[in-house]
Design a protein around this motif. Structure first.
Motif, PDB file in Angstrom:
ATOM      1  N   VAL B 174     -35.772  33.283  -3.737  1.00 27.89           N
ATOM      2  CA  VAL B 174     -35.376  32.104  -4.515  1.00 27.89           C
ATOM      3  C   VAL B 174     -34.962  30.974  -3.574  1.00 27.89           C
ATOM      4  O   VAL B 174     -35.343  29.812  -3.766  1.00 27.89           O
ATOM      5  CB  VAL B 174     -34.239  32.458  -5.507  1.00 27.89           C
ATOM      6  N   LEU B 175     -34.248  31.320  -2.517  1.00 29.10           N
ATOM      7  CA  LEU B 175     -33.836  30.321  -1.519  1.00 29.10           C
ATOM      8  C   LEU B 175     -35.065  29.681  -0.860  1.00 29.10           C
ATOM      9  O   LEU B 175     -35.139  28.460  -0.693  1.00 29.10           O
ATOM     10  CB  LEU B 175     -32.940  30.983  -0.460  1.00 29.10           C
ATOM     11  N   ALA B 176     -36.043  30.525  -0.497  1.00 32.45           N
ATOM     12  CA  ALA B 176     -37.270  30.014   0.136  1.00 32.45           C
ATOM     13  C   ALA B 176     -37.987  29.043  -0.798  1.00 32.45           C
ATOM     14  O   ALA B 176     -38.442  27.971  -0.375  1.00 32.45           O
ATOM     15  CB  ALA B 176     -38.186  31.170   0.518  1.00 32.45           C
ATOM     16  N   LEU B 177     -38.062  29.398  -2.090  1.00 34.81           N
ATOM     17  CA  LEU B 177     -38.724  28.517  -3.069  1.00 34.81           C
ATOM     18  C   LEU B 177     -37.955  27.207  -3.217  1.00 34.81           C
ATOM     19  O   LEU B 177     -38.546  26.130  -3.310  1.00 34.81           O
ATOM     20  CB  LEU B 177     -38.845  29.233  -4.425  1.00 34.81           C
ATOM     21  N   TRP B 178     -36.633  27.309  -3.198  1.00 29.92           N
ATOM     22  CA  TRP B 178     -35.802  26.102  -3.309  1.00 29.92           C
ATOM     23  C   TRP B 178     -36.043  25.184  -2.115  1.00 29.92           C
ATOM     24  O   TRP B 178     -36.178  23.967  -2.253  1.00 29.92           O
ATOM     25  CB  TRP B 178     -34.328  26.528  -3.403  1.00 29.92           C
TER      26      TRP B 178
END
Lengths: 173, 185
Positions: B174-178
């Motif tokens: 999720v962090l990578a997508l953000w």
């Protein structure tokens, strides 16, 4: 049901949809999403038609028997599902040469088909060497936190990014 | 586990086909049945492929481990080795860029009407898989098993429970997508 006719969905909606679909394939079929084994089985079925029963003695085809299985039906279904989605949104189109390719290498059909064939050989060989593809390792393997799948998925992209840049920025640039 | 359903062979073929229809529908709606989108990702100009894959992995990971905790599914980690993952991965990557489709999206591209996928691409993958079958007997116990990882999973490597690996992994995705969104990609 207007959303079924939309040309594009958010990549996040699509990804979440595929993730939820994978819950159901595990639950109902005890299977993970994957595609490349189906091509290996099909190659065996064709080899059998040409070469006869001795093909079945091949070590690889003894492991992955050349027959129609769940995954082969899945791959056939992908073509049908994509067709359905494209028809519903009016994005179905028959074309030989993709626009991005044509912009760099021209719109000659023969060159594109020959390149797709050579790329396909690398892909078919590489996917079976790795033991999976962008679905089998890249999605299904990584979501099970399989170490070999994470390594394979990273190298799919390392190889792909390097080759795409070589092709479009060096050879075509 | 729904073992009685798993054993019904005819039903399983129908379920596989149905799952494929949904998979293909999603892939087409995501735009990844198109060469331009896939090669755009490899040229680092269009991040659609990565967004779809990472969202699918995070969603799938949470649900499948929940189902496993409820004893409704069993995991199927693939066996493999460093040599398989790196060697096969790089060869696959070259094919990924030169063909511009992967095996699943090639089937979707054929359904979408793309004839380069239906002719050269399909023939190439079948020839490539056939060539691999032809050499497999000579390399299965040598090249392919070097650096064997077997069916090792991250929780077993780190000697932690499944959820202790799943939750941080999902959070990192999720962090990578953000970060991808924040960078405007």
């Amino acid at each position: 049901m207007e959303w079924l006719r939309l040309e594009h969905w958010s990549p996040y909606a699509v990804g979440i949809g595929i993730g939820i679909l994978s819950w159901f394939t595990f639950l109902l079929s005890d299977k993970a999403l994957g595609a490349s084994t189906a091509f290996a089985r099909t190659s065996g079925m064709i080899a059998r038609l040409v070469g006869g029963k001795k093909v079945l003695e091949n070590t690889y085809y003894r492991k992955f028997a050349p027959r129609i299985d769940w995954e082969l039906m899945l791959v056939l279904g992908i073509a049908v599902g994509a067709w359905l989605s494209a028809r519903l949104s009016g994005t179905f189109e028959t074309s030989w040469v993709p626009a991005l390719w044509a912009g760099t290498f021209g719109d000659a059909v023969g060159l594109r088909i020959a390149t797709a064939f050579i790329g396909g050989i690398f892909m078919g060989f590489g996917a079976r060497w790795a033991g999976g593809c962008t679905s089998g390792h890249g999605i299904s393997g990584t979501l099970q936190l399989t170490v070999v799948s994470w390594v394979a998925a990273v190298f799919f992209f390392i190889g792909g990014i390097a080759a795409a840049h070589l092709l479009f920025r060096v050879i075509g640039g | 586990m729904l073992t009685n359903i798993h054993q019904k062979k005819g039903l399983q073929l129908v379920l596989g086909f149905a799952a494929g229809i949904l998979f293909g529908f999603f892939l087409q709606k995501g735009g990844v049945t198109r060469y331009d989108v896939i090669v755009g990702q490899l040229l680092l100009e269009d991040f659609t492929v990565l967004k779809i894959m990472l969202a699918a992995v995070a969603t799938g990971m949470l649900g499948i481990h929940a189902l496993q905790s409820l004893k409704l599914v069993q995991l199927h980690p693939k066996p493999g080795s460093w040599n398989m993952a790196i060697g096969g991965g790089l060869l696959f990557g070259v094919g990924f860029a030169v063909l511009g489709y992967c095996p699943g999206t090639l089937a979707g591209a054929i359904g979408n009407g793309y004839l380069d996928a239906a002719t050269g691409g399909l023939a190439g993958i079948l020839v490539g898989a056939g060539l691999f079958a032809a050499v497999y007997g000579r390399i299965e116990k040598t090249i392919l098993t070097r650096g064997d990882l077997k069916e090792l999973t991250l929780p077993r490597l780190l000697k932690v429970g499944a959820w202790a690996a799943v939750l941080p992994a999902a959070a990192l995705i999720v962090l990578a997508l953000w970060l991808i969104e924040k960078a405007g990609l």
